[in-house]
Write a protein that holds these residues in place. Structure first.
Motif, short mmCIF file in Angstrom:
data_model
loop_
_atom_site.label_atom_id
_atom_site.label_comp_id
_atom_site.label_asym_id
_atom_site.label_seq_id
_atom_site.Cartn_x
_atom_site.Cartn_y
_atom_site.Cartn_z
N ASP A 146 0.84 -1.19 0.00
CA ASP A 146 0.00 0.00 0.00
C ASP A 146 0.88 1.24 0.00
O ASP A 146 2.10 1.16 -0.16
N ASP A 147 0.24 2.39 0.14
CA ASP A 147 0.93 3.69 0.20
C ASP A 147 1.70 4.01 -1.08
O ASP A 147 2.81 4.54 -1.04
N MET A 148 1.09 3.73 -2.22
CA MET A 148 1.69 4.07 -3.50
C MET A 148 1.30 5.48 -3.95
O MET A 148 1.89 6.02 -4.87
N LEU A 149 0.28 6.05 -3.33
CA LEU A 149 -0.11 7.44 -3.60
C LEU A 149 0.50 8.32 -2.51
O LEU A 149 0.70 7.87 -1.38
N PRO A 150 0.80 9.59 -2.81
CA PRO A 150 1.46 10.45 -1.82
C PRO A 150 0.73 10.46 -0.47
O PRO A 150 -0.49 10.54 -0.41
N GLN A 151 1.55 10.35 0.58
CA GLN A 151 1.04 10.32 1.96
C GLN A 151 1.67 11.47 2.75
O GLN A 151 2.82 11.84 2.51
N ALA A 152 0.93 11.96 3.72
CA ALA A 152 1.44 13.05 4.57
C ALA A 152 2.67 12.61 5.36
O ALA A 152 3.50 13.44 5.74
N TRP A 154 5.16 10.76 4.25
CA TRP A 154 6.33 10.51 3.42
C TRP A 154 7.43 11.54 3.65
O TRP A 154 7.15 12.74 3.73
N PRO A 155 8.70 11.09 3.67
CA PRO A 155 9.79 12.06 3.63
C PRO A 155 9.86 12.68 2.24
O PRO A 155 9.33 12.12 1.27
N GLU A 156 10.50 13.83 2.13
CA GLU A 156 10.55 14.56 0.86
C GLU A 156 11.16 13.76 -0.29
O GLU A 156 10.77 13.93 -1.44
N ASP A 157 12.09 12.86 0.01
CA ASP A 157 12.78 12.12 -1.04
C ASP A 157 12.13 10.78 -1.38
O ASP A 157 12.73 9.94 -2.05
N HIS A 158 10.90 10.56 -0.97
CA HIS A 158 10.28 9.23 -1.11
C HIS A 158 9.65 8.96 -2.48
O HIS A 158 9.65 7.82 -2.94
N GLN A 159 9.13 9.96 -3.15
CA GLN A 159 8.43 9.74 -4.42
C GLN A 159 9.29 9.00 -5.45
O GLN A 159 8.78 8.10 -6.13
N PRO A 160 10.58 9.29 -5.60
CA PRO A 160 11.39 8.53 -6.57
C PRO A 160 11.45 7.04 -6.26
O PRO A 160 11.51 6.22 -7.17
N ARG A 161 11.42 6.66 -4.97
CA ARG A 161 11.40 5.24 -4.60
C ARG A 161 10.12 4.57 -5.12
O ARG A 161 10.15 3.47 -5.66
N VAL A 162 9.01 5.26 -4.90
CA VAL A 162 7.71 4.73 -5.34
C VAL A 162 7.71 4.59 -6.86
O VAL A 162 7.31 3.55 -7.39
N ASP A 163 8.16 5.62 -7.55
CA ASP A 163 8.18 5.59 -9.01
C ASP A 163 9.04 4.44 -9.53
O ASP A 163 8.64 3.72 -10.45
N ALA A 164 10.21 4.25 -8.95
CA ALA A 164 11.11 3.17 -9.38
C ALA A 164 10.48 1.80 -9.12
O ALA A 164 10.58 0.90 -9.96
N PHE A 165 9.84 1.64 -7.98
CA PHE A 165 9.17 0.38 -7.65
C PHE A 165 8.09 0.07 -8.68
O PHE A 165 8.02 -1.04 -9.23
N LEU A 166 7.25 1.05 -8.98
CA LEU A 166 6.15 0.83 -9.92
C LEU A 166 6.67 0.57 -11.34
O LEU A 166 6.08 -0.22 -12.08
N GLU A 167 7.78 1.21 -11.71
CA GLU A 167 8.35 1.00 -13.04
C GLU A 167 8.95 -0.40 -13.20
O GLU A 167 8.91 -0.97 -14.29
N GLN A 168 9.50 -0.97 -12.13
CA GLN A 168 10.15 -2.28 -12.26
C GLN A 168 9.15 -3.44 -12.22
O GLN A 168 9.47 -4.54 -12.67
N LEU A 169 7.94 -3.23 -11.71
CA LEU A 169 7.00 -4.34 -11.54
C LEU A 169 6.71 -5.13 -12.82
O LEU A 169 6.70 -6.36 -12.78
N PRO A 170 6.47 -4.49 -13.96
CA PRO A 170 6.16 -5.29 -15.15
C PRO A 170 7.28 -6.23 -15.57
O PRO A 170 7.03 -7.23 -16.24
N ALA A 171 8.52 -5.95 -15.17
CA ALA A 171 9.66 -6.78 -15.58
C ALA A 171 9.98 -7.90 -14.60
O ALA A 171 10.86 -8.72 -14.87
N VAL A 172 9.27 -7.96 -13.46
CA VAL A 172 9.56 -9.00 -12.48
C VAL A 172 9.05 -10.33 -13.02
O VAL A 172 7.86 -10.48 -13.30
N PRO A 173 9.95 -11.32 -13.21
CA PRO A 173 9.52 -12.58 -13.80
C PRO A 173 8.59 -13.36 -12.89
O PRO A 173 8.72 -13.33 -11.66
N ASN A 174 7.64 -14.06 -13.49
CA ASN A 174 6.71 -14.95 -12.80
C ASN A 174 5.75 -14.24 -11.85
O ASN A 174 5.24 -14.86 -10.92
N TRP A 175 5.52 -12.97 -12.09
CA TRP A 175 4.57 -12.21 -11.27
C TRP A 175 3.64 -11.41 -12.17
O TRP A 175 4.06 -10.87 -13.17
#
Length: 192
Positions: A146-152, A154-175
């Motif tokens: 959860d918490d993929m949408l901005p949350q109160a 979150w630290p200021e530098d957190h959005q890039p982590r979320v973006d990178a996580f969401l970008e890598q999901l389609p490439a995860v094999p067998n998922w």
């Protein structure tokens, strides 16, 4: 459509009241919790994992959907916070509380295919060490974050982590993963 849950775990109000007194603002919200309970009900006798116990709101929702044969291992680095969860949920024999850093806990796990369901509400297993966590899940297992949408909170530098996580999901094999702009922003994935 009204998407507010009509069934809530009996301990939830007390857990959230104590969380408010402790100024803990990172509990899963009711729509997320209701989905967790519904998905948990699909895994009779399942082995469940939660990384990030917090005060126990997620565990309360998960156990409300689990049957009597299911088991939940919930891991939290902050023993003081987890003590609130233990106070409200500790009598449930289906729950194993582990006070440990989730990153270190992942390192200690040697056997693959241990769990049928993982709910990850902390950085390890989501933004860090995703492949190690996924290796612990059985074929057909569900993985929920959860918490993929901005949350109160979150630290200021957190959005890039979320973006990178969401970008890598389609490439995860067998998922197979479905990101959702609902509740706090969710991802539900299944091992295929």
């Amino acid at each position: 459509m009204r998407d507010v849950p009509s069934q809530r775990p009996p301990q939830l109000d007390a857990i959230l009241a104590e969380a408010a007194r402790a100024e803990f603002a990172m509990s899963c919200e009711d729509r997320t919790g209701s989905l967790l309970a519904t998905l948990a009900a699909s895994k009779p006798g399942g082995r469940f994992l939660e990384l990030g116990t917090g005060v126990g709101a997620g565990a309360a929702w998960l156990t409300s959907g689990m049957d009597t044969a299911a088991r939940l291992t919930t891991v939290e680095t902050d023993g003081t916070v987890q003590a609130l969860a233990r106070r409200h949920l500790g009598a449930d024999p289906r729950i194993e509380f582990v006070t440990a850093d989730a990153d270190a806990w992942l390192t200690e796990q040697q056997d693959p295919d241990l769990f049928d369901f993982a709910y990850v509400d902390c950085r390890p297993g989501k933004y860090l060490r995703l492949s190690e966590l996924l290796a612990l899940l059985t074929p057909g297992a569900l993985y929920v974050v959860d918490d993929m949408l901005p949350q109160a909170t979150w630290p200021e530098d957190h959005q890039p982590r979320v973006d990178a996580f969401l970008e890598q999901l389609p490439a995860v094999p067998n998922w197979r993963a479905t990101p959702m702009r609902w509740a706090s922003g969710l991802v539900v994935a299944a091992r295929v």
